[in-house]
Structures are given as structure tokens and as C-alpha cells.
Scaffold this active site. Structure first.
Site, PDB file in Angstrom:
ATOM      1  N   THR A 158       0.875  -1.181   0.000  1.00  0.00           N
ATOM      2  CA  THR A 158       0.000   0.000   0.000  1.00  0.00           C
ATOM      3  C   THR A 158       0.911   1.229   0.000  1.00  0.00           C
ATOM      4  O   THR A 158       1.385   1.654  -1.035  1.00  0.00           O
ATOM      5  CB  THR A 158      -0.970   0.001   1.204  1.00  0.00           C
ATOM      6  OG1 THR A 158      -0.235  -0.212   2.416  1.00  0.00           O
ATOM      7  CG2 THR A 158      -2.002  -1.097   1.044  1.00  0.00           C
ATOM      8  N   LYS A 184       4.125  -6.908   4.087  1.00  0.00           N
ATOM      9  CA  LYS A 184       3.846  -5.528   3.721  1.00  0.00           C
ATOM     10  C   LYS A 184       3.586  -4.765   5.014  1.00  0.00           C
ATOM     11  O   LYS A 184       3.137  -5.321   6.008  1.00  0.00           O
ATOM     12  CB  LYS A 184       2.653  -5.413   2.774  1.00  0.00           C
ATOM     13  CG  LYS A 184       1.292  -5.768   3.325  1.00  0.00           C
ATOM     14  CD  LYS A 184       0.590  -4.691   4.108  1.00  0.00           C
ATOM     15  CE  LYS A 184       0.511  -3.408   3.313  1.00  0.00           C
ATOM     16  NZ  LYS A 184       0.009  -2.285   4.188  1.00  0.00           N
ATOM     17  N   THR A 195       2.109  -8.654  12.085  1.00  0.00           N
ATOM     18  CA  THR A 195       2.237  -7.355  11.441  1.00  0.00           C
ATOM     19  C   THR A 195       1.042  -7.170  10.526  1.00  0.00           C
ATOM     20  O   THR A 195       0.108  -7.959  10.562  1.00  0.00           O
ATOM     21  CB  THR A 195       3.546  -7.251  10.655  1.00  0.00           C
ATOM     22  OG1 THR A 195       3.677  -5.901  10.195  1.00  0.00           O
ATOM     23  CG2 THR A 195       3.572  -8.169   9.462  1.00  0.00           C
TER      24      THR A 195
END
Length: 413
Positions: A158, A184, A195
Site C-alpha cells: 500500500t 507488507k 504485522t
């Protein structure tokens, strides 16, 4: 995805080997971003063991709920990941989007919906139009290949400025096995079990129960020890899959997490998780410096970690780092507000190898020039000795810059 690559990005990326038993393909579905891939399909040609840890946010995304329901089955045949929309806080529409995606993926792969796992990342609160990518899954299942790890990492980005990949190898019972991983994350990073998104696959033959134990044991000092901005995502998902392909080489199947033959694999897995976690920190939104905060001498390890996180999450500490200001008083502040046992006159603080404070005051040998020189580096070690016990912990963070505000001031646009 940012227009410029973080100055803390790796100078070179790991060469990701093909991994037996898993194939992947990506597509551009136009979920939010134009002219870039935003859907990833991961296919296991044979049922793979699966383990996972997810956000402990009280407002989890629809895909997190979906994965939690399927995880007890212990088997995976496919993973579908999209970027650009988190499918979080989307109510009934969010659940319908996961149902459509799972149904389409199950049809494309030829399995039950209980063997499908989903993850989404991006804007919270916007309905996800799963029809945009559900229709491409049939084609992705056919075109999927083994050697697309780097492209897979790109598809789930992103605001990341670079794809995050890592690989390791180890032996189990004298047989070499491989572990590959992608992740990511750049903002909304203060993981609480995982995460934002990370997927790790091995060709080892490991049953679901020991696989889960390996993952749960490895997440604490790795992904749960990094923070960019103190905000835990609604979408935190870390999953580990074992395809079992190494059984063809004679690797004995592992059924017990205490099996001594797992030790080398455990070390390799934890090293890979730490590698990915630090790549996330080094790509923190607007980051220009990485900070390693070590607290020792606390009452216990848990107390040390809470103090370390108090320091790492402090906007005043992080902005001082951004300004290359050796303001150790802000570290004192963060220790004092942590809620953990600390005595002012026992504290000692170091920036790098430079002791800046000791016994409740500035170090008598303090050198502003030496401390400032440490702050000019890209990697800044901060060490605090509480002086009370044997507790120790290390967490990792980054500085807080004007660019972080700029990125997040218009994230939805």
C-alpha cells in the site's frame, strides 16, 4: 505506494528461490490503485499445514474473522490477498465480500471454502467490491507459477516503498528445507500478534500443531517487537504454511513441537521473521532513521519490553531522532511514564556507545559532539539500564518526520 523509495531500503534484495508445493500469480483489479497489481493468489497443489496469528484489535477486519474460523481445520489450499481496501468495519457487506471471494477461490482451485484463507489491506470503512477480483481467480489459478515471490510482495503493497522478501534454509532430519516469506507494512504498525500482512511458506513436512507452536513462539521478539506509529492494525495477519514437499526427499514428518530435529528450522524461521519485521520498520512512512531500543535491568522481561515500547512510541523521542537531536531527557520522560518500576537515580542511558546520563543526572563525561555524531547515523542504538533487575528486551522503531504527516493527512484520497 510512495513515489520515492525509503533511504533505509535494502541495497539489494534476496534472490527468492522457487519453493516446491506452492504457486502464485498476481493481477491488477483496480481496487484503489491504477496500473499496478493489487491481487495475489497463492495456490497449494496439495493440502498444506497452516498456522496463523492475527490482530487482537477489538475491531478486526472481515478477512481476519474468516481466517480465524478456518484455522482450526489446519489445512490450506489457497490464499487470496488484496491491497487498497482493508474490508474492515464494513459490516454485512464485508462478510459478503469474504464469502464471494472464498467461493470463487474454492471453485478456481478445486477445494472447500474451509481451505481458503483471505487477507486485505488498505482503507478502513470502505466497502470492498469483491467482484473486481473474484472473476480473475480462475485465470490466476491456471497461470500461477513457483517463481514469482518478488511480484507477490509487490502486489500486497500500500504505502510501502519497496517489496519485502526474505528466504532461509535449514535441515530437518538431514534433509534441506527452504523457508520463503513476504510482508507488507509501512504505517499503522504496532503489531499485537503479527504485522499488517505477512505470508511465510516452507517445503518442510510439519503438522499443523507444531507449525502453530513455531509461529507463536517466533512472533514475540520479531513482529511484536516493532513499531512505527504505535497503532495496531485491524488487519494484522501473519500466516505460516508447510507444503510437505520435502517428504519426497526423505524428510521425516514432524508431529511434535518439542522434536529436537526442529531446532535448526526454528532458528531459521525466527531469523526470517526478524528480517521481515525489520524491513517493515525500515520502510516506516516517512522514515529516515531506524532506532534500536534496548532496555535492561528491569524487574522482568515483560516490564523491560513495556518500557522499551514507551520509548519507541514516544512522538517526542521520535521527532528528536528525526532532528538528530541527542535529547536524552525525552528518554527519561518515556521511562518515567511507562508505568513500570524505575528509580531515577539508578538510570543510565546510552546513545550508541556514548553514555549520556547516569545516576539521575547527565554523565560527568558527557560530550555533545560525540552524542550528536551518533544521531547523524541511519541506525541509532539507544540503551537504557533501569538498574533494578535482570529483565531485558529490544524493540525497533523509526523516526517521525513531516512526510509521515503528509502521507497520512490524505491517505484516503
Amino acid at each position: 505506494m510512495s513515489g520515492s523509495v525509503s533511504p533505509l531500503a535494502p541495497k539489494t534484495f534476496a534472490e527468492m528461490p522457487a519453493l516446491r508445493g506452492v504457486r502464485m500469480a498476481t493481477a491488477a483489479a483496480g481496487i484503489k490503485y491504477k496500473n499496478r497489481t493489487d491481487v495475489l493468489l497463492m495456490v497449494f497443489d496439495q493440502p498444506a499445514s497452516v498456522a496463523g496469528v492475527f490482530t487482537r484489535s477489538k475491531c478486526p477486519s472481515a478477512p481476519v474473522d474468516f481466517c480465524r474460523r478456518n484455522l482450526p481445520g489446519g489445512v490450506a489450499r489457497a490464499v487470496v490477498v488484496n491491497s487498497g481496501n482493508a474490508n474492515a468495519f464494513t459490516g454485512k457487506k464485508g462478510r459478503e465480500a469474504t464469502e464471494l471471494t472464498a467461493k470463487s477461490a474454492a471453485k478456481a482451485v478445486g477445494c472447500s471454502e474451509g481451505e481458503i484463507f483471505l487477507a486485505s489491506t488498505g482503507v478502513i470503512g470502505e466497502p470492498l467490491d469483491a467482484t473486481k477480483f473474484a472473476g480473475v481467480l480462475d485465470g490466476l489459478a491456471v497461470s500461477a507459477t513457483e517463481d514469482v515471490w518478488f511480484d507477490a510482495a509487490k502486489a500486497i503493497m500500500t504505502t510501502d516503498t519497496y517489496p519485502k522478501v526474505a528466504t532461509r534454509s535449514a535441515e530437518i532430519g538431514g534433509v534441506k528445507v527452504t523457508v520463503n516469506g513476504i510482508a507488507k507494512g509501512a504505517g499503522m504498525i504496532a503489531p499485537d500478534m503479527a504485522t499488517m500482512l505477512s505470508f511465510v511458506v516452507t517445503d518442510a513436512d510439519i503438522a499443523p500443531a507444531p507449525l502453530q507452536a513455531l509461529l507463536s513462539g517466533g512472533v514475540g521478539p520479531t513482529f511484536n517487537s516493532v513499531t512505527v506509529d504505535s497503532d495496531t492494525s485491524t488487519s494484522d495477519t501473519l500466516m505460516l504454511f508447510a507444503t510437505g514437499a520435502a517428504a519426497k526427499d526423505g524428510q521425516p514428518r514432524i508431529e511434535d513441537a518439542a522434536d529436537p530435529r526442529l531446532e535448526a528450522f526454528r532458528v531459521a524461521l525466527h531469523d526470517l521473521l526478524r528480517d521481515l519485521a525489520l524491513q517493515v520498520v525500515r520502510d516506516g512512512e516517512g522514515a529516515r532513521k531506524m532506532v534500536e531500543v534496548t532496555v535492561e535491568g528491569a524487574e522482568n522481561d515483560a516490564a523491560a519490553k513495556r518500557i522499551a515500547l514507551s520509548i519507541a512510541n514516544s512522538p517526542l523521542v521520535k521527532t528528536a531522532v528525526a532532528g538528530e537531536d541527542a535529547n536524552w531527557g525525552r528518554v527519561v520522560m518515556a521511562v518515567g511514564k511507562s508505568g513500570e518500576m524505575a528509580e531515577r537515580d539508578r538510570l543510565a542511558i546510552w546513545f550508541g556507545d556514548v553514555r549520556v546520563a547516569v545516576e539521575g543526572e547527565r554523565d560527568p563525561a558527557y560530550s555533545e559532539a560525540a552524542a550528536s555524531a551518533v544521531m547523524k547515523g541511519e541506525n541509532i542504538p539507544v540503551r537504557v539500564d533501569i538498574g533494578l533487575g535482570s529483565g531485558r528486551a529490544t524493540v525497533y522503531t523509526c523516526d517521525l518526520t513531516k512526510e509521515y504527516v503528509e502521507i497520512n493527512g490524505d491517505y484516503r484520497s
